[in-house]
Design a protein around this motif. Sequence first.
Motif, short mmCIF file in Angstrom:
data_model
loop_
_atom_site.label_atom_id
_atom_site.label_comp_id
_atom_site.label_asym_id
_atom_site.label_seq_id
_atom_site.Cartn_x
_atom_site.Cartn_y
_atom_site.Cartn_z
N ILE A 186 1.84 -8.22 -2.55
CA ILE A 186 3.02 -7.43 -2.19
C ILE A 186 2.99 -6.19 -3.08
O ILE A 186 2.74 -6.30 -4.28
N VAL A 187 3.18 -5.02 -2.49
CA VAL A 187 3.10 -3.78 -3.26
C VAL A 187 4.31 -2.91 -3.00
O VAL A 187 4.97 -3.00 -1.96
N GLU A 188 4.62 -2.09 -3.98
CA GLU A 188 5.64 -1.05 -3.83
C GLU A 188 4.92 0.27 -3.64
O GLU A 188 4.13 0.68 -4.50
N ILE A 189 5.19 0.95 -2.52
CA ILE A 189 4.50 2.20 -2.20
C ILE A 189 5.54 3.30 -1.98
O ILE A 189 6.48 3.12 -1.21
N ARG A 190 5.36 4.42 -2.64
CA ARG A 190 6.28 5.54 -2.46
C ARG A 190 5.94 6.31 -1.18
O ARG A 190 4.78 6.66 -0.95
N ALA A 191 6.94 6.54 -0.36
CA ALA A 191 6.73 7.27 0.90
C ALA A 191 6.44 8.74 0.62
O ALA A 191 7.18 9.40 -0.11
N ASN A 192 5.36 9.24 1.21
CA ASN A 192 5.02 10.65 1.03
C ASN A 192 5.44 11.47 2.26
O ASN A 192 6.14 10.97 3.15
N VAL A 222 8.86 -5.16 4.36
CA VAL A 222 9.92 -6.17 4.31
C VAL A 222 11.22 -5.62 3.72
O VAL A 222 12.28 -6.22 3.89
N ALA A 223 11.13 -4.48 3.02
CA ALA A 223 12.33 -3.88 2.46
C ALA A 223 12.04 -2.42 2.11
O ALA A 223 10.87 -2.02 1.98
N ILE A 224 13.10 -1.65 1.98
CA ILE A 224 12.98 -0.25 1.56
C ILE A 224 13.97 -0.01 0.43
O ILE A 224 15.17 -0.27 0.57
N LYS A 225 13.45 0.46 -0.72
CA LYS A 225 14.33 0.86 -1.82
C LYS A 225 14.66 2.33 -1.63
O LYS A 225 13.77 3.17 -1.53
N ILE A 249 18.94 -1.29 -1.64
CA ILE A 249 17.76 -1.83 -0.98
C ILE A 249 18.10 -2.25 0.44
O ILE A 249 19.09 -2.96 0.67
N LEU A 250 17.31 -1.78 1.41
CA LEU A 250 17.45 -2.21 2.80
C LEU A 250 16.49 -3.38 3.02
O LEU A 250 15.28 -3.21 2.98
N LEU A 287 8.64 1.69 -0.31
CA LEU A 287 8.41 0.67 0.71
C LEU A 287 7.86 -0.59 0.06
O LEU A 287 6.89 -0.54 -0.70
N ILE A 288 8.48 -1.73 0.34
CA ILE A 288 7.99 -3.01 -0.14
C ILE A 288 7.11 -3.58 0.97
O ILE A 288 7.60 -3.97 2.03
N VAL A 289 5.80 -3.59 0.73
CA VAL A 289 4.82 -3.93 1.77
C VAL A 289 4.12 -5.24 1.40
O VAL A 289 3.68 -5.42 0.27
N ILE A 290 4.00 -6.14 2.39
CA ILE A 290 3.31 -7.40 2.17
C ILE A 290 2.19 -7.55 3.19
O ILE A 290 2.33 -7.13 4.34
N GLY A 291 1.06 -8.10 2.75
CA GLY A 291 -0.06 -8.28 3.67
C GLY A 291 -1.32 -8.68 2.91
O GLY A 291 -1.30 -8.89 1.69
N SER A 292 -2.40 -8.79 3.63
CA SER A 292 -3.67 -9.11 2.97
C SER A 292 -4.13 -7.88 2.19
O SER A 292 -3.79 -6.74 2.53
#
Length: 219
Positions: free
Chosen positions: A149-155, A177-180, A185-186, A201-206
């Motif tokens: 699971i990673v936190e990615i800043r939207a560009n 799964v969520a947006i800060k 937090i959404l 963006l809270i992103v989950i995946g392989s």
Amino acid sequence: MKKEFVVIGLGRFGGSIVNELIELDASVMAIDKSQERVDEFAQIATQAVAADTTDESSLRSLGIRNFEHVVVAIGENIQASILTTLILKELGVQMITVKAQNDYHEKVLRKIGADHVIHPERDMGRRIANRMVSNDILDYLELSDEYSIVEIRANEKLSGATLIDLDIRAKYGVNIVAIKREDHILVSPQAIEEIRLNDVLIVIGSDVDIHRFEKKVLH
């Protein structure tokens, strides 16, 4: 009712767990073979005890099976870590989390029934490496050998697009799964939610899919 934990091994890693659990208002029995380390935590933990956890009678006398979760954070002594875990399992402890020194240690721990095995140094190394490689990745947490699971800043590429526009799940196999956003937090955002610049963006995946998403969309 406070959750009740036992932490065995009061080195840097075990000590930090004790401190955090107490901060979270949990009840913690802290155990170490060294009386000196136990004395350090006497005023912090709910209870601090000097004991040899490779001695089954010592663990029995502490009523260890009455605790819902035991963390084995023994440092360099792999043999003591394995033997302690084995005794805890035989005593019927519900949940056992163990710190592993290496992959071989982890294999043995899993064989004897440890519920969770963690590699704090390896996992922290991966988090730091992922943050260093990409300016857009703010944090990285490994869920398993293949999923994270990673936190990615939207560009600017993502700004103004809705989740349905991006169709991220279908294209890249990852889920947002969520947006800060600023101070809130959404959780489980709607498909029509529009992403704003600097949203997190809270992103989950392989791991493979997350790297593909980052490469295609964030660069």
